[in-house]
Every structure is written in structure tokens, then in C-alpha cells.
Design an enzyme around this catalytic site. Structure first.
Site, PDB file in Angstrom:
ATOM      1  N   ASN A   9      42.339  48.173  35.687  1.00 17.37           N
ATOM      2  CA  ASN A   9      42.142  49.010  36.874  1.00 17.37           C
ATOM      3  C   ASN A   9      43.309  48.931  37.858  1.00 17.37           C
ATOM      4  OD1 ASN A   9      41.491  46.368  37.545  1.00 17.37           O
ATOM      5  ND2 ASN A   9      39.909  46.951  39.003  1.00 17.37           N
ATOM      6  N   CYS A  10      44.368  48.225  37.523  1.00 16.91           N
ATOM      7  CA  CYS A  10      45.558  48.099  38.363  1.00 16.91           C
ATOM      8  C   CYS A  10      46.390  49.370  38.282  1.00 16.91           C
ATOM      9  CB  CYS A  10      46.368  46.889  37.888  1.00 16.91           C
ATOM     10  SG  CYS A  10      48.017  46.778  38.587  1.00 16.91           S
ATOM     11  N   ASP A  11      46.785  49.918  39.424  1.00 12.84           N
ATOM     12  CA  ASP A  11      47.568  51.156  39.443  1.00 12.84           C
ATOM     13  C   ASP A  11      48.907  51.001  38.732  1.00 12.84           C
ATOM     14  OD1 ASP A  11      45.610  52.561  40.786  1.00 12.84           O
ATOM     15  OD2 ASP A  11      46.479  52.218  42.767  1.00 12.84           O
ATOM     16  N   LYS A  14      48.355  51.176  35.068  1.00 12.83           N
ATOM     17  CA  LYS A  14      48.120  52.569  34.659  1.00 12.83           C
ATOM     18  C   LYS A  14      49.439  53.333  34.520  1.00 12.83           C
ATOM     19  CE  LYS A  14      43.529  52.796  36.748  1.00 12.83           C
ATOM     20  NZ  LYS A  14      42.746  53.293  37.878  1.00 12.83           N
TER      21      LYS A  14
END
Length: 115
Positions: A9-11, A14
């Protein structure tokens, strides 16, 4: 084989995954929360990248440490914090052709992967 370490879920993860997919770079994703992390793996990261570089001081997990914990951080205590809270590991860490890389910048990835 390229391995990316992080949390999904880390930008930044991603963005890095998108870069690798867009550039047809095959990789395996190691999710610290699902796949776990060992003291040996953290020691490898420290040996290759330096413990102070691996420790993410910008995240909320680090900021939640007490002032005393922050002021007494050393390699051993940092390793224990990272084992307890893998979200405190700077992301992503990539191993590609036995070289270790930290973080994501498209220009750096262009050099690593020859895109």
C-alpha cells in the site's frame, strides 16, 4: 531475477511496480507483512546499504518512537525496530543482479534496467 521488498500500500512501491511493469522487467515482490522478514535479511540490507540508509526516518512508525529511542538508535536497536515494524524500512529495496538499490527514481531505474 529481480526482487522488490516493501509493503503493497506504499505509494513509492506502487510507482516502482508500475515502472517495472511498464518496462517489462520481471520481478518478484516480497511483502514484509505477508512474507515476513528475518534478522538475516535485515543484516544483508545493512551490509549492502548501511543501517542508517535502510531506516526510514520520514514515516509515521519512526516518528512514533520516543525521543529516547531515537537518540539511542544504533545498528542493533535499529535491527530490532525493523523486525518489529517492517514499515520502518525505507522502500523499496531492490536486488537486481546481486546489487542492492534503495528508493525509487525513474532515472535511477533507467540506469539499473537499461530502459
Amino acid at each position: 531475477m529481480t526482487i522488490m521488498y516493501g509493503i503493497p500500500n506504499c505509494d513509492t512501491i506502487k510507482k516502482a511496480k508500475k515502472y517495472l511493469n511498464d518496462n517489462n522487467v520481471e520481478f518478484t515482490f516480497h511483502d514484509y507483512r505477508k512474507d515476513g522478514i528475518s534478522a538475516d535479511l535485515i543484516e544483508q540490507f545493512f551490509a549492502q546499504l548501511g543501517w542508517e540508509n535502510v531506516l526510514n526516518k520520514r514515516g509515521t512508525t519512526y516518528r512514533a518512537l520516543t525521543d529516547e529511542q531515537k537518540s539511542t538508535l544504533d545498528e542493533n536497536s535499529a535491527k530490532q525496530h525493523l523486525l518489529d515494524s517492517p514499515a520502518m524500512i525505507k522502500r523499496p529495496i531492490i536486488i537486481h543482479k546481486e546489487h542492492y538499490y534503495l528508493g525509487f527514481k525513474a532515472a535511477q531505474y533507467d540506469e539499473i534496467f537499461g530502459a
